[in-house]
Each structure stands twice: as C-alpha cells, then as structure tokens.
Design an enzyme around this catalytic site. Structure first.
Site, PDB file in Angstrom:
ATOM      1  N   ASP A 146      46.816  50.032  31.113  1.00  0.00           N
ATOM      2  CA  ASP A 146      46.151  50.400  32.481  1.00  0.00           C
ATOM      3  C   ASP A 146      46.176  51.917  33.086  1.00  0.00           C
ATOM      4  O   ASP A 146      47.230  52.422  32.977  1.00  0.00           O
ATOM      5  CB  ASP A 146      46.470  49.485  33.501  1.00  0.00           C
TER       6      ASP A 146
ATOM      7  N   GLU B 112      42.848  52.010  28.632  1.00  0.00           N
ATOM      8  CA  GLU B 112      41.835  52.472  29.693  1.00  0.00           C
ATOM      9  C   GLU B 112      41.286  53.779  30.151  1.00  0.00           C
ATOM     10  O   GLU B 112      42.012  54.403  30.486  1.00  0.00           O
ATOM     11  CB  GLU B 112      42.098  51.601  31.205  1.00  0.00           C
TER      12      GLU B 112
HETATM   13  C1  GLC Z   1      42.807  49.997  36.681  1.00  0.00           C
HETATM   14  C2  GLC Z   1      42.567  48.506  36.927  1.00  0.00           C
HETATM   15  C3  GLC Z   1      42.009  48.400  38.241  1.00  0.00           C
HETATM   16  C4  GLC Z   1      43.444  48.639  38.956  1.00  0.00           C
HETATM   17  C5  GLC Z   1      43.713  50.191  38.965  1.00  0.00           C
HETATM   18  C6  GLC Z   1      44.979  50.382  39.448  1.00  0.00           C
HETATM   19  O1  GLC Z   1      41.850  50.916  36.799  1.00  0.00           O
HETATM   20  O2  GLC Z   1      41.522  48.342  35.812  1.00  0.00           O
HETATM   21  O3  GLC Z   1      41.515  46.918  38.530  1.00  0.00           O
HETATM   22  O4  GLC Z   1      42.758  48.626  40.399  1.00  0.00           O
HETATM   23  O5  GLC Z   1      43.761  50.264  37.368  1.00  0.00           O
HETATM   24  O6  GLC Z   1      46.029  49.482  38.706  1.00  0.00           O
END
Ligand code: GLC
Ligand code: CA
Length: 595
Positions: free
Chosen positions: A245, A318
């Site tokens: 993430d 991500e």
């Molecule tokens: C990523 C997740 C999102 C979350 C953020 C902070 O972007 O996909 O849902 O709020 O990280 O962890």
C-alpha cells in the site's frame, strides 16, 4: 472526487490459474506429483493471472452484523472459481480502529475480530487453495495506526527506544497560541497539514494520510526488520503475495524542504477539495529511497521456501506514477528485482474513452517496461466505479464491456474490483451525516469520500442483497435490483457473462493468453483495434468501438488476410465475413481468430 482525481493523476501514491489450456483441463494434482509443466505454471502463474480485489467489509456478511467477514469470503469461493479468478487480494483485515477502514493497522499479526479469527483465515486459505485460488494480503508499510504498540511507545517519551520508528520533528518558532508552527508546508493527502502536534513530548509527528496514521521512519533499519518478520508470518500461513500500500510515500526529504505550490494558468494557486493550496508532492512522494527497500522486501520473499505452499509469491505495488519511465523502474532489474507487478494506473485511470490515449498507454506497457508483465487495473476501492468515470448514462453496460475487453484482451495480468463483473454503480452518500469515510466529512461537498464505491456486493434481490440479513454498514443501492449475481447469471447477455467469457478466453486461447500486443488501424480515432500473436498459434484480433455511433473497421491493411472466425462479440452483432469489414454497433466489441 478531488482525491480520486489526484490518485489518478499520480499525485498520490497512493492469484493457480495457469494459462495453458492443457493444465486447465488436467485434474488438480497433489503438489509432490506435479509434472514439470505444472511446476512451470506454478512459477509463472502470475503472468497471465486474473486477480480479484475484495473489500472484505462489503463482500459477504455471515453473522448479521452488517459487516462482511472472512467466513463470508470462504462461502463465496465457488462463485469466484466459476468466474475464473486465480487470486483474491484482500484489503486489510488486521486489527484496526477502522478510521481508514483497516488501512490504520494496530497489529500486523492478527485478524480483526469483526472479520473473524486466524482460524477463519487459515480455513479461507486452504479452501481457496482447493479451488486453485491464491490469497494475497494488503501490506501497509508507510504508516501504522496511532493505536499500534510501536506508536504508543514512540509517543510516550523522546527517549523511548521506539521514538525513532516514526517521523518526529521540532516545530518552527512559537506561534501566538504558544505552540511552535509545523516544520514546513507539507500536507496530508486527506486534507490539511501533514504534521500533528504532540503536547506530551512537544514535537510534531508526520502523517501523509489521516492524523491516526503516523508515518513510519524507513531510515530506521529496525522498521525494515519488523516488516520482514510480518511478511514471513503471513507467508508461513500460505499467502501467495502482498499488495504494498501507498508504497511510493515511504520516504520524505530529510531537509524538510517546502513543497511547491501548484499554480493555474493565471498564476494563481490551485485550491484542493479541502480548501488548501495544492502542492507538487515532490518532497514526500516517489523519492529514490523506496527502491532499495523494495529490493530488500522482494529478496526476503524470494528466499522464502515452503513445500507446503509451492509457487511464486508475488509482489504487487500500489504505484500511482505520472509516467511510463517511473513505472518501468518499479520492476527493478533481473539481478535486483523489485515488484513483480506494479500497478499500471496510467491506462485504467485515463477516465475517458479516448482511442488515441488508450493506444499510447497500451503500446507503452508493451514496449517500454523492459518486457515485464503489465498489471492492468481500471478500478479499486479508492476511486468512483467505472460508470462514474467512463459511463455516458445511456450505454453504461456497453461501455463496461468495452473496458473489460481492454483489460482481459491485453497482454498481462488483469486486476479488477468486486462488483465490476456485475456492473455495480457508484452510489455516493447524498447527505453529509451519512458519510462513513472521514475524507468525505472533511471535504464535503466537493469530496464525498469513498463510500460510493464501497457499497455491499449485490448477490440477489433480497433486501440485504444477499450480503447481509442485518443492516448493511453502507446502504444497498436501488440499482442492485437489476445489477446482481442471481439475475445476471441467468442472462447470457449480461456483463457477468461477458467477464466470464473473456476470462475463459484468457485461459484457453494461447494468443489471447500470452501473445504480443500489436496495435492495428492506428489512425482510427473511433475504434481501438489490436492483434495478439504468439508463435505457432492462430492470431487473434480485437476491435472495440469507443463511440455511440456504428462503425466499420478494416483490419486487412495490417497484413491480415484470409478469414476471421468470431470468438466473442457484443450480443446481437453480425459476424464479419472478412477482416476487411468488421461491423460494430454502439460501443460494440469484436474478438476473432484469424484463419
Ligand atoms: C492506499 C489505500 C487507501 C488508503 C491509503 C492510506 O491508497 O488504497 O484506501 O486510504 O492507502 O493507507
Ligand atoms: Ca459480519
């Protein structure tokens, strides 16, 4: 909307399904008897995989509390098998105060009791495994919950051994209220200053996301060791990989330099949904330090060996990035690999049906990422669903068919979000008091938060949509009466049926599975066409009409001659006689094999 746009712009960082038809037809074999061919499938399973993102809170509730749970996911494994998914990625299920619905983790080695127990998790993994479905965990390394024991220690005193696990800094000189001003102008993606004053130890801590999500200090080697230990814990439990993430935000500029303010054409600062000037994100995102950390984590995963769970464990990122060069870097090199599958958000978040732009982005991942496997994705739990970003209100299902075709008929691994396969619609709250996602409260009404894309999975026409017998944590949209699994499974022309057929083609047709992508008819501004080709196999051509008007495509120019046999087409469309004249209705799709 603003945050989601930011995500898409790259401002914010923010799997046993072998591909071979033969392997597909063969009965499942115990691991120790696996043939050489199926061992190769186990190693390369992720290269042509179909990955399904589950938001566990919203997938299937089994105890009537209105919140989805792990037993619910286990109950729906046959559905996923039937759809054809190779792996499920679960957004965080660890214990959490649920400020950011799990992305604020207070214990990395347990399951939140709302979702179940470790025993439920083990059962899910083993039941999934029986169906050749792999389980991928979300791993949040940028920050923890402020209730995590590491942070509780860290904030207890400046001398605490955990102090240096987080990003603490002195403020600037005193303000009128008697407390120092924040160290610089950095902002949280979720609105306002990224610095939170801690009166007890009289310093600021840094949080790129919510105040309750303090950033970890990745300059500290102990943080690295702690995460390798966590990763090991889940790999021993049989997980097939991780989705890292918010990975591009691990590091910040140590000099604490202010970020630049983004200006409009008239030279005026651009103001975001939270009323703050928009910053250029250059001192807190995508800093070079991330790469060595990824190499270290990948090496730890590659070194892990377990006879009980054979096959490659895959590392997904991500990675919202602004250009193809930065995406290419995320793979690392053959000697020093980083991600197996960094998400390509350049294609999926174009957010408009623009043939030329789609063509460029698809060519980019074919030619400019060093022959690595693209991970294509159009949707997730942070962005409005497909209808809201691509739909025209009149042809939404046809447009969803178009997007699914681009997703599954392109080379690479396909990731999609629960509910896309039944055409679930974005349903944001209409009143501030109904908002659950905190950014929707801070940003109301410009930013309504992410509730709209997190509504419960629509299984059937019952009041709880088959999701719950209780009161669902988010309301079930009216549109669920038409868009649900029960109704769509009995309709051969449904979007569900389309997903299922595309996924089947991806598994059984060798060119469709692994063939190179070559763009065809490249001056056409209405229809996107491409060819999939692999040596010794018949080529497959795909044409997708991006307009509401009828189109006829001529693909014979690209050296294609002979006949074309229909593999899949929009319901009701005519079969073309030759590749020289392919008829397409509004947002029509044609997939054919050249013979
Ligand atoms: C990523 C997740 C999102 C979350 C953020 C902070 O972007 O996909 O849902 O709020 O990280 O962890
Ligand atoms: Ca429940």
């Amino acid at each position: 909307m603003q945050l989601r746009k930011a995500l898409a712009m790259g401002v914010m960082v923010l799997f046993w399904g072998g591909m071979a038809a033969a392997a597909q037809a063969a009965p499942a074999q115990p691991a120790q008897q696996a043939s050489a061919a199926s061992q190769a499938d186990e190693r390369d399973w992720w290269k042509n995989a179909v990955i399904y993102e589950i938001y566990p809170r919203s997938f299937q509730d089994t105890n009537g509390d209105g919140v989805g749970d792990l037993q619910g996911i286990t109950r729906r494994l046959d559905y996923l098998k039937d759809l054809g998914v190779d792996a499920i990625w679960l957004t965080p299920i660890y214990p959490s105060p649920q400020i950011d619905f799990g992305y604020d983790i207070s214990d990395y080695k347990a399951i939140d009791p709302r979702y179940g127990t470790l025993a439920d998790f083990d059962l899910l993994v083993s039941q999934a495994r029986k169906r050749h479905i792999r389980v991928i965990m979300d791993m949040v390394m940028n920050h923890t919950s402020d209730k995590h024991k590491w942070f509780l220690q860290s904030r207890s005193s400046r001398e605490n051994p955990y102090r240096d696990w987080y990003v603490w800094h002195d403020g600037k000189k005193q303000t009128a209220e008697g407390k120092p001003a924040p160290p610089n102008n950095w902002q949280s993606y979720f609105g306002h200053s990224a610095w939170q004053w801690d009166e007890n130890t009289r310093q600021y801590y840094y949080h790129k996301f919510y105040i309750q999500q303090p950033d970890l200090n990745w300059e500290n080697p102990k943080v690295h060791e702690a995460f390798k230990d966590v990763i090991d814990f889940w790999m021993k439990r049989g997980v097939a990989g991780f989705r890292f993430d918010a990975i591009t935000t691990l590091f910040e500029d140590p000099k604490l330099t202010d970020e630049g303010i983004v200006k409009d054409k008239a030279g005026k600062p651009v103001i975001n949904a939270y009323g703050d000037p928009k910053l250029d994100d250059t001192k807190t995102n995508n800093l070079p330090g991330v790469h060595p950390v990824m190499r270290e984590m990948r090496a730890a995963m590659d070194a892990f060996n377990s006879d009980a769970f054979p096959g490659t464990r895959v590392l997904i990122g991500e990675t919202y990035l602004t250009n193809i060069g930065d995406l290419a870097k995320q793979y690392g090199s053959a000697e020093k690999p980083e991600f197996h599958l960094p998400m390509d958000t350049q294609l999926g978040f174009i957010n408009k049906l623009d043939v030329a732009e789609f063509r460029v982005k698809l060519s980019d991942v074919e030619t400019r990422i060093g022959g690595n496997t693209p991970l294509l994705v159009f949707d997730n739990h942070d962005n409005p669903r497909l209808d809201a970003r691509y739909g025209d209100g009149a042809h939404d299902v046809d447009i969803e068919r178009v997007l699914a075709t681009v997703l599954f008929a392109s080379r690479g691994t396909a990731l999609f979000y629960y509910g896309d396969e039944i055409g679930m619609k974005t349903t944001p709250p209409t009143r501030k008091q109904d908002v659950k996602d905190p950014i929707g409260i801070t940003g109301w009404p410009k930013e309504k938060g992410r509730d709209g894309e997190r509504t419960p999975m629509q299984w059937d026409v019952r009041p709880g949509a088959g999701f719950t017998t209780g009161t669902p944590w988010l309301p079930i949209p009216e549109s669920s009466k038409q868009a649900n699994v029960e109704v769509e499974k009995s309709n051969a022309n449904s979007i569900f049926a389309w997903y299922q057929r595309l996924i089947r083609l991806k598994k059984v047709n060798p060119a469709f599975a692994m063939g190179d992508n070559t763009m065809l008819d490249t001056s056409n501004t209405h229809v996107l066409s491409w060819e999939r080709k692999t040596p010794g196999q018949p080529a497959v051509v795909i044409s997708v009409n991006f307009t509401a008007g009828p189109q006829t495509v001529n693909l014979s120019g690209g050296g294609l001659s002979g006949k074309v046999r229909t593999l899949l087409k929009t319901p009701g469309a005519a079969d073309p006689a030759t590749p020289g004249s392919i008829p397409l209705g509004a947002f029509g799709v044609f997939i054919g094999q050249v013979e």
